[in-house]
Write an enzyme that holds these catalytic residues in place. Sequence first.
Site, short mmCIF file in Angstrom:
data_model
loop_
_atom_site.label_atom_id
_atom_site.label_comp_id
_atom_site.label_asym_id
_atom_site.label_seq_id
_atom_site.Cartn_x
_atom_site.Cartn_y
_atom_site.Cartn_z
N ASN A 241 0.83 -1.21 0.00
CA ASN A 241 0.00 0.00 0.00
C ASN A 241 0.86 1.27 0.00
O ASN A 241 0.37 2.36 0.25
CB ASN A 241 -0.94 0.00 1.21
CG ASN A 241 -0.20 0.02 2.53
OD1 ASN A 241 1.03 0.06 2.57
ND2 ASN A 241 -0.93 0.01 3.63
N HIS B 104 3.45 1.82 2.07
CA HIS B 104 4.03 2.22 3.35
C HIS B 104 5.54 2.01 3.36
O HIS B 104 6.09 1.18 2.64
CB HIS B 104 3.34 1.52 4.54
CG HIS B 104 3.62 0.07 4.72
ND1 HIS B 104 2.68 -0.81 5.24
CD2 HIS B 104 4.72 -0.70 4.48
CE1 HIS B 104 3.20 -2.01 5.31
NE2 HIS B 104 4.44 -1.99 4.86
C1 F6R Z 1 9.56 -3.90 7.75
C2 F6R Z 1 8.85 -2.75 7.26
C3 F6R Z 1 7.84 -2.82 6.16
C4 F6R Z 1 8.21 -3.77 5.03
C5 F6R Z 1 7.13 -3.80 3.98
C6 F6R Z 1 7.45 -4.77 2.85
O1 F6R Z 1 10.46 -3.54 8.79
O2 F6R Z 1 9.06 -1.73 7.78
O3 F6R Z 1 7.66 -1.53 5.65
O4 F6R Z 1 9.43 -3.35 4.46
O5 F6R Z 1 5.91 -4.17 4.57
O6 F6R Z 1 7.44 -6.06 3.37
P1 F6R Z 1 7.90 -7.29 2.48
O7 F6R Z 1 9.35 -7.10 2.20
O8 F6R Z 1 7.65 -8.50 3.35
O9 F6R Z 1 7.07 -7.27 1.24
#
Ligand code: F6R
Length: 244
Positions: free
Chosen positions: A136, A138
């Site tokens: 999304n 973030h």
């Molecule tokens: C993790 C974090 C999140 C992830 C994001 C992507 O510390 O801060 O912002 O980087 O949710 O997660 P993945 O890599 O599992 O798709």
Amino acid sequence: MRIIKTKDYDELSCRAADIIAAQVLLKPDCVLGLATGSSPVGTYKELIKKYKTGALDFSKVKSVNLDEYVGLAPDHEQSYAYFMYENLFAHINIDLTNTNVPSGIAPDAAAECARYDALIASYGRIDLQLLGLGSNGHIGFNEPSDQFPTGTHQVALTDSTIQANKRFFKQESAVPRHARTMGIRDIMQAKRVLMVVSGTSKAETVRTAFAGPVTPSVPASVLQLHSNFTLVADEAALSLLLNL
Ligand code: F6R
């Protein structure tokens, strides 16, 4: 913003690890901002390989992690403190007393967030902040909103984040509903920001974040304003960005 396009996840992990390794070599007592989730796992594996060949020394490195789930103790296997130990810290010579993850169990959220911001400030600026990208948009757990949150704060996770992260838990109801996360100011004050993104499922988010307007409804878009931001992404993740 600089974009490094790789063939696949393995190459992405090597390229990102090379950049972090260069940071540690150039400044052995650097402050690394670290991330969890699937995306950086390969990068951490490559860093561990480099350490094991004797090419890297983490003994003076300090680290601050982005975020932690509220309610999970550091020994909970889905906590981000546990993730960092399992995926990186247990395998390198970093001094564990120099590693930091926000507490998800400190009872007073405001006090814990203030403590974490003071800790980051006491380290001076983060030399290199590693990030993944949420589906999304973030970064950390700075969820889409109508303004950019500044410092460390407690946040209610959006349904899309809960859905995206339920794969790590036995059932959806076990996914914590709140997290504590560094804010956008903390991230933007890092001297360098390095983001790793892989796969077609993130391609639309990459396009929105980096080819669209800077807006708190897509928190990662703020990185367009960072003076030293590198996106390391595979072809699949970059497939909707034109002119590459
Ligand atoms: C993790 C974090 C999140 C992830 C994001 C992507 O510390 O801060 O912002 O980087 O949710 O997660 P993945 O890599 O599992 O798709």
